[in-house]
Design a protein around this motif. Structure first.
Motif, PDB file in Angstrom:
ATOM      1  N   ALA A  39     -41.562  20.315   0.415  1.00 48.51           N
ATOM      2  CA  ALA A  39     -40.951  21.055   1.520  1.00 48.51           C
ATOM      3  C   ALA A  39     -39.960  20.162   2.235  1.00 48.51           C
ATOM      4  O   ALA A  39     -40.273  19.044   2.595  1.00 48.51           O
ATOM      5  N   MET A  40     -38.755  20.636   2.417  1.00 48.34           N
ATOM      6  CA  MET A  40     -37.720  19.902   3.132  1.00 48.34           C
ATOM      7  C   MET A  40     -37.371  20.709   4.370  1.00 48.34           C
ATOM      8  O   MET A  40     -36.355  21.396   4.439  1.00 48.34           O
ATOM      9  N   ASP A  41     -38.261  20.683   5.350  1.00 48.34           N
ATOM     10  CA  ASP A  41     -38.099  21.498   6.549  1.00 48.34           C
ATOM     11  C   ASP A  41     -37.388  20.677   7.609  1.00 48.34           C
ATOM     12  O   ASP A  41     -37.976  19.842   8.265  1.00 48.34           O
ATOM     13  N   GLY A  42     -36.097  20.898   7.750  1.00 48.51           N
ATOM     14  CA  GLY A  42     -35.333  20.130   8.709  1.00 48.51           C
ATOM     15  C   GLY A  42     -35.410  20.700  10.103  1.00 48.51           C
ATOM     16  O   GLY A  42     -34.759  20.223  11.014  1.00 48.51           O
ATOM     17  N   VAL A 366     -53.663  19.307  -0.144  1.00 51.33           N
ATOM     18  CA  VAL A 366     -52.299  19.043  -0.599  1.00 51.33           C
ATOM     19  C   VAL A 366     -51.469  18.492   0.555  1.00 51.33           C
ATOM     20  O   VAL A 366     -51.535  19.011   1.674  1.00 51.33           O
ATOM     21  N   GLN A 367     -50.693  17.450   0.265  1.00 50.09           N
ATOM     22  CA  GLN A 367     -49.778  16.894   1.271  1.00 50.09           C
ATOM     23  C   GLN A 367     -48.326  17.165   0.902  1.00 50.09           C
ATOM     24  O   GLN A 367     -47.980  17.245  -0.275  1.00 50.09           O
ATOM     25  N   THR A 368     -47.513  17.318   1.930  1.00 45.92           N
ATOM     26  CA  THR A 368     -46.079  17.495   1.756  1.00 45.92           C
ATOM     27  C   THR A 368     -45.351  16.503   2.664  1.00 45.92           C
ATOM     28  O   THR A 368     -45.785  16.239   3.779  1.00 45.92           O
ATOM     29  N   LEU A 369     -44.254  15.944   2.161  1.00 48.44           N
ATOM     30  CA  LEU A 369     -43.406  15.065   2.963  1.00 48.44           C
ATOM     31  C   LEU A 369     -42.348  15.889   3.687  1.00 48.44           C
ATOM     32  O   LEU A 369     -41.667  16.718   3.081  1.00 48.44           O
ATOM     33  N   PHE A 370     -42.218  15.666   4.996  1.00 52.63           N
ATOM     34  CA  PHE A 370     -41.205  16.334   5.811  1.00 52.63           C
ATOM     35  C   PHE A 370     -40.248  15.277   6.352  1.00 52.63           C
ATOM     36  O   PHE A 370     -40.596  14.536   7.274  1.00 52.63           O
TER      37      PHE A 370
END
Length: 434
Positions: A39-42, A366-370
């Protein structure tokens, strides 16, 4: 005894600062967590929009901001020493995420995030060992030492506790950054690692020269009575291809039974493990009598599904048209985590393999990098993952069908021969009885 007391005092202090649980291969592809999505949540919100959207249980950002300003005023007026404002700001964010009480959710400043994202691609300059970290104490323990590496040559053993790297105590530090920032380095440079050897209670300084390490993620051989043996050290981008090649080679040799060894495997890339399970299982399996399964493709074998806080998430199905139709066993232990549990859980759900060994690690999230501004980022837990039978194994792990501890004298050996490996022998026995 004094040395032991000193270490555990430091370990507990480190645990108060940060408690990270996970597994990592030192310097290799960092397969600590199962990556469900990128996820690339800016997006974000200002303090004003935060106040406008304040809901029951939300933080009072106005009050917090005012309190921070008050504290900063006291610092400016009374603090005796120089203030490192960058470090203070970093720890405001780190503390905010630490307050979520999830050891997998962390803040990375720009330097840390840059190191985290360095490409490893299966090769690295390091020492060739695998380590794990306790969530409760922050203690980092060696779980595997690869033959022919600087770690093995220096005398490092499974079970050694990594106490210091250079002059820095690493207990309680972010495991990924310990690996990236302290143990890895330029080829030919020297690193000194101090370990606490649990058997003797002594500290041992090990001086090693970093060098390029290439460790195959999959190794295989044919055992007696046509039992194919495949060891998978982690789930990297190249692992699925290596795994399929290993099975093909063993089939050419007349394999009649198969054992997959996932002991001390920390996990890795979700696409790799899904591809491997897909290769083994037929495409049309269903789990009878479970109406609660989240299934959208009735004619496909469900391999894994995820659910976020809204109950939504990705689902993975078998689709390659291939299957491996021989009796199987999977070797697991307390360091088999994440993607290893996906693999084991899927085969167990469809009764396609016996699990042999000890209970697995129990990492089912689950992990996501933001990415954030100024090169910083946060890693955050965003979803659970479930086995095809709907099992949420997080914090519980998978129970083996045949429970057997590795013999004590083998736990500190770098290489264990098949005939002395009592867990492997139990797996063979289970296959012969099936």
């Amino acid at each position: 005894m004094e040395n032991k007391n000193k270490f555990w005092k430091g370990a507990l202090v480190g645990a108060l600062l940060t408690t990270l649980a996970g597994l990592v291969i030192v310097g290799m592809s960092l397969g600590i967590f199962l990556i469900g999505r990128a996820a690339m949540d800016g997006g974000g919100q200002t303090a004003e929009s935060g106040r406008a959207q304040n809901q029951e249980g939300s933080l009072d950002l106005k009050r917090i901001s005012e309190k921070i300003q008050t504290i900063q005023g006291v610092i400016d007026k009374y603090f005796l020493f120089d203030e490192d404002k960058t470090k203070v700001e970093d720890w405001i964010y780190k503390g905010m995420l630490y307050g979520l009480e999830d050891p997998y959710t962390v803040y990375y400043n720009a330097e840390e995030y840059n190191k985290l994202m360095e490409d490893t691609s299966g090769e690295y300059c390091g020492i060739g060992v695998m380590v794990s970290q306790s969530a409760e104490t922050g203690v980092i323990t060696v779980t595997k030492v690869f033959e022919g590496t600087p770690g093995a040559e220096a005398g490092m053993l499974p079970g050694d506790i990594i106490y210091k790297v250079g002059d820095e105590e690493v207990t309680g530090m972010d495991l990924e950054l310990v690996v990236k920032d302290h143990i890895k380095g330029e080829e030919g440079t020297t690193v000194i690692v101090t370990v606490l050897r649990q058997e003797t209670g002594e500290y041992v300084d090990m001086k090693m020269q970093r060098r390029q390490i290439t460790v195959p993620t999959v190794e295989h051989k044919m055992l007696e009575n046509k039992v194919g043996y495949i060891s998978v050290s982690q789930f990297d981008t190249v692992t699925a291809g290596q795994f399929k090649e290993a099975i093909a080679d063993l089939e050419k040799q007349g394999m009649e039974k198969m054992i997959v060894d996932l002991r001390n495997n920390p996990g890795g890339v979700v696409d790799a493990v899904v591809s491997m399970v897909d290769y083994i299982l037929p495409d049309d399996l269903i789990i009878e009598g479970d109406p609660d399964l989240v299934r959208t493709k009735k004619d496909k074998t469900l391999l894994l599904y995820m659910a976020d806080k809204n109950g939504e998430g990705e689902q993975y199905y078998s689709s390659d048209g291939h299957k491996v139709d021989v009796p199987m066993a999977v070797l697991v232990n307390g360091q088999s985590a994440s993607a290893s549990e996906v693999f084991s859980g899927a085969l167990k759900a469809y009764d396609k393999a016996e699990l042999v060994g000890t209970k697995t690690f129990g990492k089912g999230i689950v992990q996501t990098l933001f990415p954030l501004d100024q090169g910083t980022a946060i890693k955050m837990t965003v979803a659970h993952y479930y086995t095809p039978s709907g099992l949420d194994l997080h914090g519980k792990g998978l129970e083996p069908d045949v429970e057997v501890e590795l013999n004590e004298e083998l736990k500190t050996k770098i290489k264990i021969e098949p005939e002395e490996d009592n867990q492997l022998q139990e797996a063979i026995k289970a296959l012969n009885e099936s």
